[in-house]
Scaffold this active site. Structure first.
Site, PDB file in Angstrom:
ATOM      1  N   HIS A 213      59.912 -32.341  75.692  1.00  0.00           N
ATOM      2  CA  HIS A 213      58.945 -33.066  74.895  1.00  0.00           C
ATOM      3  C   HIS A 213      57.969 -33.786  75.720  1.00  0.00           C
ATOM      4  CE1 HIS A 213      57.677 -36.347  71.908  1.00  0.00           C
ATOM      5  NE2 HIS A 213      57.506 -35.210  71.010  1.00  0.00           N
ATOM      6  N   LYS A 215      54.772 -34.126  78.276  1.00  0.00           N
ATOM      7  CA  LYS A 215      53.415 -33.807  78.347  1.00  0.00           C
ATOM      8  C   LYS A 215      52.838 -33.981  79.958  1.00  0.00           C
ATOM      9  CE  LYS A 215      53.965 -34.615  73.843  1.00  0.00           C
ATOM     10  NZ  LYS A 215      55.329 -35.089  73.243  1.00  0.00           N
ATOM     11  N   ASP A 220      45.650 -29.542  91.517  1.00  0.00           N
ATOM     12  CA  ASP A 220      45.551 -29.422  92.969  1.00  0.00           C
ATOM     13  C   ASP A 220      46.782 -30.575  93.610  1.00  0.00           C
ATOM     14  OD1 ASP A 220      44.076 -27.493  92.912  1.00  0.00           O
ATOM     15  OD2 ASP A 220      42.095 -28.857  93.192  1.00  0.00           O
ATOM     16  N   HIS A 390      50.575 -42.259  66.735  1.00  0.00           N
ATOM     17  CA  HIS A 390      51.590 -41.433  67.376  1.00  0.00           C
ATOM     18  C   HIS A 390      51.633 -41.971  69.071  1.00  0.00           C
ATOM     19  CE1 HIS A 390      52.967 -37.695  69.285  1.00  0.00           C
ATOM     20  NE2 HIS A 390      53.611 -37.730  68.263  1.00  0.00           N
ATOM     21  N   LYS A 392      53.193 -44.053  72.249  1.00  0.00           N
ATOM     22  CA  LYS A 392      54.344 -44.644  72.622  1.00  0.00           C
ATOM     23  C   LYS A 392      53.995 -45.706  73.718  1.00  0.00           C
ATOM     24  CE  LYS A 392      54.886 -39.738  71.773  1.00  0.00           C
ATOM     25  NZ  LYS A 392      55.030 -39.920  70.370  1.00  0.00           N
TER      26      LYS A 392
END
Length: 472
Positions: A213, A215, A220, A390, A392
């Protein structure tokens, strides 16, 4: 003969059910999670056996990174950390906990830029990708085959043609609706695209329940992105009932090295490629932008400790002034739930911001079943009414912010591979508190008088849904 075969079938079936129940019990899990499985297996043995095979197996005793690799990664980050980081006394126990359980090295000097809309985040991400010279590492739970996803795909192909090395790690279940041609087009252009815990046959594997889950983007080795937003149209366009309110961050400074390590670890597990051998290319020297300190903690279902659950519980227990929370789903463990109630009863300003309308109805019902005792303890319940919340986020006192990909629910704490940043920085915490207060303008506070007068049938439905909360 037919009667004998039928009796034999039922005998074998009964032994299988009983044996599965014994396995569930001897796993020595939290009783709150063991009892629902026993209940499902006894009341619906056929369906229950099917569900347990796919969703109930315990991976905590498995290991995907060797101790040698883990030690090597940790030593590398400690070398990058440089001078010893001096932590405030109030957070030293939390720092040590994350070091011992998540191997999270405290890193000084990172700058985090928050984004609260999908458009702002995608604009910043696109700008940084265009600047890429050597490599682009992306890891997402969802990469949509839609307008936003295809625009990103085209940009990554453009960078790959320029000679930039692009690697993409996506979750196989999170992207189950994406056409094969979407990823194949990128592969043909030289982009390395892999799925985490690939599910060949979704109905014939327990991997279905354990998803990545996280992201993460690293460009670089100098700039990164982390937070709650995936790559899909709804993160920009919103939902039918309003905007999509989320939180994501651009990271600069030494914290990017921790993001890089998390990505390279997952890449190594997925592809068996050890990119740490080229560490000078992926870990450039990074400057200090602030005096703040952060730890990047990667949590998951493997290993003995539930890293993010333990860290959140400890942070809450040490709070003295405020605990402000945003989460789309609130399905807490008993320890976490009790810690918040105790804090509120002790006079700490505890606020829990939830979406008034969630994207999954049954999860919303479960969430609301926990609010009675919270409200009785003095926790302020805020329903976000401008769309779907949404985000967190947890703000502790004046100098600790916890944010990332993990929801405050059983799935994030027990089953998913997640990543959260623990940021010890007064200025950054003040900035996030401003954002929280702005969101309060789009909320309505639920009063006890309103809450406890809701229809009885709603309470019954919520209580029934709560029986299965540990399984969601």
């Amino acid at each position: 003969m037919e009667e004998f075969l039928l009796n034999l079938f039922f005998a074998i079936y009964t032994l299988t059910i009983v044996g599965t129940i014994v396995v569930v019990i001897t796993d020595n899990r939290n009783p709150l999670k063991t009892m629902p499985w026993i209940l499902v297996l006894m009341l619906m043995p056929g369906i229950g056996l099917f569900l347990y095979f796919f969703f109930g197996q315990n991976l905590s005793k498995r290991r995907i990174l060797s101790r040698r690799m883990r030690k090597r990664i940790t030593m590398q980050l400690r070398e990058m950390a440089g001078d010893e980081v001096v932590m405030p006394e109030t957070h030293r126990t939390l720092v040590h906990l994350l070091e011992n359980t998540a191997h999270a090295v405290p890193l000084r000097g990172s700058r985090l830029t928050p984004y609260t809309t999908g458009q702002a985040k995608m604009d910043a991400l696109t700008e940084e990708i265009r600047r890429a010279k050597h490599h682009i590492h992306l890891q997402y739970y969802i990469i949509g085959d839609d307008g936003v996803g295809n625009a990103l795909k085209d940009l990554l192909i453009e960078k790959a043609r320029e000679g930039v090395k692009v690697r993409i790690l996506y979750d196989d279940m999170g992207c189950h609706g994406v056409r094969k041609a979407f990823f194949e087009q990128m592969r043909r252009e030289g982009i390395e695209v892999c799925s985490f815990l690939h599910v060949h046959f979704p109905l014939l594997t327990s991997k279905f329940n354990y998803r990545n889950h996280r992201k993460i983007v690293v460009i670089d080795g100098r700039v990164g992105f982390v937070g709650g937003m995936n790559i899909a149209d709804r993160y920009i366009k919103g939902v039918a009932w309003g905007r999509w309110r989320d939180t994501h961050f651009k990271m600069e400074g030494r914290g990017v090295a921790a993001l890089q390590t998390s990505f390279l670890s997952d890449w190594s597990v997925t592809t068996r490629q050890d990119l740490f051998l080229e560490e000078e290319r992926y870990y450039p020297v990074l400057e200090n932008y602030t005096d703040g300190v952060l730890q990047l903690a990667a949590g998951g279902p493997l290993g003995k400790w539930r890293v993010l659950l333990q860290a959140d519980s400890l942070a809450i227990a040490h709070a003295r002034k405020r605990i402000w929370i945003q989460t789309p789903y609130y399905l807490p463990s008993d320890v976490l739930n009790s810690a918040l109630q105790v804090a509120a009863l002790a006079g700490v300003d505890v606020r829990l911001m939830l979406p008034e309308r969630a994207d999954v109805r049954v999860v919303n019902l479960c969430t609301r079943s926990f609010l009675d005792d919270m409200m009785k303890a003095g926790v302020k319940i805020l329903f976000y009414k401008a769309g779907f919340l949404h985000s967190k986020l947890m703000i502790i006192d004046d100098d600790l912010t916890i944010a990332g990909s993990a929801n405050m629910d059983f799935r994030s704490f027990e089953h998913n591979f997640e990543v959260n940043a623990f940021v010890y920085d007064r200025k950054f915490t003040a900035r996030m508190a401003e954002i929280y207060l702005n969101d309060c303008c789009d909320c309505r506070e639920i009063t006890p008088n309103e809450w406890f007068r809701r229809p009885r049938w709603k309470r019954i439905l919520e209580s029934f849904a709560r029986l299965f909360a540990p399984l969601m």
